[in-house]
Design a protein around this motif. Sequence first.
Motif, PDB file in Angstrom:
ATOM      1  N   TYR A 190     -20.847  -0.005   3.862  1.00 25.97           N
ATOM      2  CA  TYR A 190     -21.560   1.099   4.512  1.00 25.97           C
ATOM      3  C   TYR A 190     -22.760   0.578   5.300  1.00 25.97           C
ATOM      4  CZ  TYR A 190     -24.152   5.440   5.112  1.00 25.97           C
ATOM      5  OH  TYR A 190     -24.831   6.506   5.648  1.00 25.97           O
ATOM      6  N   ASN A 191     -23.470  -0.389   4.753  1.00 18.89           N
ATOM      7  CA  ASN A 191     -24.620  -0.944   5.449  1.00 18.89           C
ATOM      8  C   ASN A 191     -24.219  -1.658   6.727  1.00 18.89           C
ATOM      9  OD1 ASN A 191     -26.387   0.018   3.551  1.00 18.89           O
ATOM     10  ND2 ASN A 191     -26.566  -1.880   2.408  1.00 18.89           N
ATOM     11  N   VAL A 192     -23.049  -2.290   6.718  1.00 25.91           N
ATOM     12  CA  VAL A 192     -22.550  -2.912   7.948  1.00 25.91           C
ATOM     13  C   VAL A 192     -22.333  -1.849   9.017  1.00 25.91           C
ATOM     14  CG1 VAL A 192     -20.638  -4.187   8.986  1.00 25.91           C
ATOM     15  CG2 VAL A 192     -21.490  -4.839   6.733  1.00 25.91           C
ATOM     16  N   ILE A 193     -21.689  -0.747   8.636  1.00 24.65           N
ATOM     17  CA  ILE A 193     -21.427   0.340   9.578  1.00 24.65           C
ATOM     18  C   ILE A 193     -22.741   0.953  10.070  1.00 24.65           C
ATOM     19  CG2 ILE A 193     -20.398   2.638   9.799  1.00 24.65           C
ATOM     20  CD1 ILE A 193     -18.302   1.750   7.740  1.00 24.65           C
ATOM     21  N   ALA A 194     -23.677   1.179   9.154  1.00 24.79           N
ATOM     22  CA  ALA A 194     -24.957   1.765   9.526  1.00 24.79           C
ATOM     23  C   ALA A 194     -25.721   0.864  10.492  1.00 24.79           C
ATOM     24  CB  ALA A 194     -25.789   2.028   8.277  1.00 24.79           C
ATOM     25  N   ASN A 195     -25.731  -0.429  10.239  1.00 28.04           N
ATOM     26  CA  ASN A 195     -26.447  -1.362  11.098  1.00 28.04           C
ATOM     27  C   ASN A 195     -25.879  -1.354  12.520  1.00 28.04           C
ATOM     28  OD1 ASN A 195     -26.851  -4.370  12.209  1.00 28.04           O
ATOM     29  ND2 ASN A 195     -28.472  -3.945  10.729  1.00 28.04           N
ATOM     30  N   ARG A 196     -24.559  -1.355  12.610  1.00 29.06           N
ATOM     31  CA  ARG A 196     -23.913  -1.345  13.931  1.00 29.06           C
ATOM     32  C   ARG A 196     -24.159  -0.020  14.645  1.00 29.06           C
ATOM     33  NH1 ARG A 196     -20.349  -5.381  15.109  1.00 29.06           N
ATOM     34  NH2 ARG A 196     -19.897  -6.867  13.443  1.00 29.06           N
ATOM     35  N   THR A 197     -24.131   1.074  13.887  1.00 26.71           N
ATOM     36  CA  THR A 197     -24.345   2.385  14.501  1.00 26.71           C
ATOM     37  C   THR A 197     -25.762   2.513  15.037  1.00 26.71           C
ATOM     38  OG1 THR A 197     -22.728   3.372  12.997  1.00 26.71           O
ATOM     39  CG2 THR A 197     -24.229   4.871  14.110  1.00 26.71           C
ATOM     40  N   VAL A 198     -26.744   2.075  14.270  1.00 29.79           N
ATOM     41  CA  VAL A 198     -28.131   2.127  14.726  1.00 29.79           C
ATOM     42  C   VAL A 198     -28.321   1.233  15.943  1.00 29.79           C
ATOM     43  CG1 VAL A 198     -30.521   1.643  14.084  1.00 29.79           C
ATOM     44  CG2 VAL A 198     -28.994   2.690  12.428  1.00 29.79           C
ATOM     45  N   LYS A 199     -27.688   0.077  15.935  1.00 33.29           N
ATOM     46  CA  LYS A 199     -27.789  -0.824  17.085  1.00 33.29           C
ATOM     47  C   LYS A 199     -27.224  -0.168  18.344  1.00 33.29           C
ATOM     48  CE  LYS A 199     -26.852  -5.631  18.366  1.00 33.29           C
ATOM     49  NZ  LYS A 199     -26.207  -6.897  17.965  1.00 33.29           N
ATOM     50  N   TRP A 200     -26.092   0.497  18.172  1.00 32.46           N
ATOM     51  CA  TRP A 200     -25.505   1.224  19.311  1.00 32.46           C
ATOM     52  C   TRP A 200     -26.395   2.377  19.746  1.00 32.46           C
ATOM     53  CZ3 TRP A 200     -24.168   6.401  18.704  1.00 32.46           C
ATOM     54  CH2 TRP A 200     -23.581   6.993  19.825  1.00 32.46           C
ATOM     55  N   LYS A 202     -29.592   2.749  19.378  1.00 26.97           N
ATOM     56  CA  LYS A 202     -30.827   2.244  20.000  1.00 26.97           C
ATOM     57  C   LYS A 202     -30.580   1.893  21.467  1.00 26.97           C
ATOM     58  CE  LYS A 202     -34.499  -1.174  19.096  1.00 26.97           C
ATOM     59  NZ  LYS A 202     -34.500  -1.853  20.400  1.00 26.97           N
ATOM     60  N   ALA A 203     -29.489   1.189  21.712  1.00 25.73           N
ATOM     61  CA  ALA A 203     -29.152   0.820  23.089  1.00 25.73           C
ATOM     62  C   ALA A 203     -28.831   2.055  23.925  1.00 25.73           C
ATOM     63  CB  ALA A 203     -27.970  -0.149  23.089  1.00 25.73           C
ATOM     64  N   GLU A 204     -28.164   3.009  23.337  1.00 25.59           N
ATOM     65  CA  GLU A 204     -27.787   4.234  24.043  1.00 25.59           C
ATOM     66  C   GLU A 204     -29.017   5.019  24.496  1.00 25.59           C
ATOM     67  OE1 GLU A 204     -24.627   6.952  25.243  1.00 25.59           O
ATOM     68  OE2 GLU A 204     -24.627   4.880  24.552  1.00 25.59           O
ATOM     69  N   GLU A 205     -29.962   5.188  23.595  1.00 28.68           N
ATOM     70  CA  GLU A 205     -31.161   5.943  23.936  1.00 28.68           C
ATOM     71  C   GLU A 205     -32.051   5.197  24.915  1.00 28.68           C
ATOM     72  OE1 GLU A 205     -32.152   9.351  22.731  1.00 28.68           O
ATOM     73  OE2 GLU A 205     -30.022   8.942  22.991  1.00 28.68           O
ATOM     74  N   GLU A 206     -32.118   3.886  24.791  1.00 31.78           N
ATOM     75  CA  GLU A 206     -32.916   3.101  25.726  1.00 31.78           C
ATOM     76  C   GLU A 206     -32.348   3.197  27.142  1.00 31.78           C
ATOM     77  OE1 GLU A 206     -34.506  -0.327  22.594  1.00 31.78           O
ATOM     78  OE2 GLU A 206     -32.798  -0.721  23.915  1.00 31.78           O
ATOM     79  N   GLU A 207     -31.054   3.107  27.242  1.00 38.57           N
ATOM     80  CA  GLU A 207     -30.417   3.192  28.564  1.00 38.57           C
ATOM     81  C   GLU A 207     -30.583   4.580  29.158  1.00 38.57           C
ATOM     82  OE1 GLU A 207     -26.060   2.375  30.622  1.00 38.57           O
ATOM     83  OE2 GLU A 207     -26.489   1.715  28.585  1.00 38.57           O
ATOM     84  N   ARG A 208     -30.508   5.600  28.336  1.00 38.01           N
ATOM     85  CA  ARG A 208     -30.608   6.972  28.834  1.00 38.01           C
ATOM     86  C   ARG A 208     -32.035   7.339  29.232  1.00 38.01           C
ATOM     87  NH1 ARG A 208     -31.200  12.404  26.936  1.00 38.01           N
ATOM     88  NH2 ARG A 208     -31.809  11.718  24.853  1.00 38.01           N
ATOM     89  N   LEU A 209     -33.009   6.828  28.477  1.00 35.65           N
ATOM     90  CA  LEU A 209     -34.386   7.266  28.687  1.00 35.65           C
ATOM     91  C   LEU A 209     -35.243   6.276  29.467  1.00 35.65           C
ATOM     92  CD1 LEU A 209     -35.036   8.745  25.139  1.00 35.65           C
ATOM     93  CD2 LEU A 209     -34.438   9.967  27.231  1.00 35.65           C
ATOM     94  N   THR A 210     -34.859   4.982  29.431  1.00 39.97           N
ATOM     95  CA  THR A 210     -35.662   3.989  30.155  1.00 39.97           C
ATOM     96  C   THR A 210     -34.907   3.352  31.315  1.00 39.97           C
ATOM     97  OG1 THR A 210     -35.008   2.105  28.779  1.00 39.97           O
ATOM     98  CG2 THR A 210     -36.841   3.472  27.986  1.00 39.97           C
ATOM     99  N   GLY A 211     -33.609   3.631  31.398  1.00 44.08           N
ATOM    100  CA  GLY A 211     -32.829   3.101  32.515  1.00 44.08           C
ATOM    101  C   GLY A 211     -32.070   1.837  32.193  1.00 44.08           C
ATOM    102  N   ARG A 212     -32.381   1.178  31.090  1.00 45.75           N
ATOM    103  CA  ARG A 212     -31.658  -0.033  30.707  1.00 45.75           C
ATOM    104  C   ARG A 212     -31.839  -0.293  29.212  1.00 45.75           C
ATOM    105  NH1 ARG A 212     -34.932  -4.498  29.944  1.00 45.75           N
ATOM    106  NH2 ARG A 212     -37.114  -4.253  30.581  1.00 45.75           N
ATOM    107  N   SER A 213     -30.933  -1.071  28.662  1.00 49.86           N
ATOM    108  CA  SER A 213     -31.017  -1.451  27.255  1.00 49.86           C
ATOM    109  C   SER A 213     -32.063  -2.543  27.090  1.00 49.86           C
ATOM    110  CB  SER A 213     -29.657  -1.938  26.753  1.00 49.86           C
ATOM    111  OG  SER A 213     -29.749  -2.334  25.412  1.00 49.86           O
ATOM    112  N   GLU A 214     -32.988  -2.335  26.185  1.00 46.55           N
ATOM    113  CA  GLU A 214     -34.097  -3.277  25.992  1.00 46.55           C
ATOM    114  C   GLU A 214     -33.616  -4.531  25.267  1.00 46.55           C
ATOM    115  OE1 GLU A 214     -37.033  -5.000  26.688  1.00 46.55           O
ATOM    116  OE2 GLU A 214     -37.609  -2.891  26.977  1.00 46.55           O
ATOM    117  N   THR A 215     -33.867  -5.696  25.870  1.00 45.42           N
ATOM    118  CA  THR A 215     -33.485  -6.974  25.252  1.00 45.42           C
ATOM    119  C   THR A 215     -34.680  -7.685  24.641  1.00 45.42           C
ATOM    120  OG1 THR A 215     -33.758  -8.085  27.391  1.00 45.42           O
ATOM    121  CG2 THR A 215     -31.539  -7.291  26.819  1.00 45.42           C
TER     122      THR A 215
END
Length: 553
Positions: A190-200, A202-215
């Motif tokens: 479950y923690n593996v799934i949660a970690n991947r979901t949060v990572k996705w 985070k990138a999704e919201e950054e791209e939507r609100l800041t214009g790009r995924s933060e590296t």
Amino acid sequence: MVSLWGNKKNSTEDEDDDGNRPTSSSESREARESRESRESNTRQSGETNERTRLLQQERVPGYLSPDDPAVSPYNLWSVRALRWFEVVFLVITFLWWVLLLVSIFVSPPRFNSRGSGFFDFSYTTLTIGNILVALIFFAVPSSAMSILSMSISVLLLIDMIIILAVPQIRIEEGWVGIASVVWAALIAFYNVIANRTVKWGKAEEEERLTGRSETRRTVKEWLAILIATIIMVIYVIIVVLMTAVLVLRSRDATLQAPGEKFLVDGDQYSVHVACEGNQTFYDDGSPKPTVLLEGGYMPVLNGMEDWVYNAHQNGTIDRYCWWDRPGIAWSENAPSPHSAGMSANAFTEALAVKGEEGPFILVGAGIGGIYTRIFSARNVRNIVGIMLIDALHEDFLHRVASPGRGFVLWGRGIISPLGFDRLAGALFKGRTKEDRVFGKSSYQGGKFIKNKLQENLVADSLTRSEVVSAKNIQQPNVPLVVITSGRHVKQDQEWEKKQEDLTKITDNLLGWEIVPKVPAEEVWATQEGRDRLEHWLGKLYQARMNSTVVDEA
């Protein structure tokens, strides 16, 4: 009715697609302007939370700053749901952990682990740690966390397969141990799934609100990732050690017991009983005694049985039997609490199932002398002799029950699934499965430690009460021999006085001998000690109930 419906619709508080609340027909112009002003100030100040609806590009031209608190994976309901489930899992696991902790000292019905109970506790402790790391660093996902979590889940899956595949381990761990390792594996996945979901997310919201995924990451984020990675690496090492110990246990399970195992105490656990020689009879047709051995601190096969076997081979005795107390060698752990009297009852039950009817000569060494005396008092009609080898007196039970000793045993039990000493012995000292089951390394196992912890918990309460009662019940005409270690007498001045007191538990003392230069409890460790033990055992074997033997050694 249409007019009423329209008024109700216009007065709703739901937001429209632009993030604004529609105004009611009754709202004044001044109130509307005041509300819009407050909303504008809130947006400009950047104050937001999970429940605040994000601004759309149509209302505010351009993108938000990457440092804006509104840029968060918590904006997604799926991410918030995963975190909520983590909290629920933590509560469930903690309650299970408390129940397992209590069961070490007081076992609930059908909750006894026959294989020490420390493995299931360790798996649950690991699961709590795994969940806490996931919660603390939930919003800072990383590839290292995903890889390490996946490694833990795979290793736990291997552990689950070993426990289920090896019959002896499956029986010893029982449903409690199986449930603990399965839950640990599920939480790791479950923690593996949660970690991947949060990572996705985070990138999704950054791209939507800041214009790009933060590296880029802040120093605070890098520090959080470093701490989380170090902790997870430690967890991986712990699971690797536990897996290696399970492999050792599966190898040890292939060692066949020399006797038979019998379920006792309502089939809650099994004990091992073995016998050597055939039943013989006197000229009048009455059966000759069978010698019953009760070990001391270590298992009977760790030295004690050797001199009795020699006595059998030399014709001094015709037959002997011995057993492993619950938690020692091939015997399984009993539920807690477990006193010496409960062990005596288990031995009596096992002998009855085996068909052993006596008469018996009892030989007990060290703390085994306590068990021997209780067994004798509870089987008075079948006992024709008692031999105590440097036996513990009941006045010394407080030493066995000391809180400090109990805490050390508990601590050793908690870390025993990691197998630091057992793995090192197998890898670097050539320790065999015989050493681990009944030999010089047997004290390192979780079952053995649980046995000693159970002794500690009730030694100065239940066990002391039982042995005092046994002293009053003991038949006075039973032949008695007391053998004492000379070294032990020199080390402890009180020991000799209490040994003398043991010579008075019956009125038929055949002899009391202090054998010089032999270790405490292990009188058989020297050739002189073995010779004296065999001599006095022969005296007991020749004696008959109600007879008086006056010759000296």
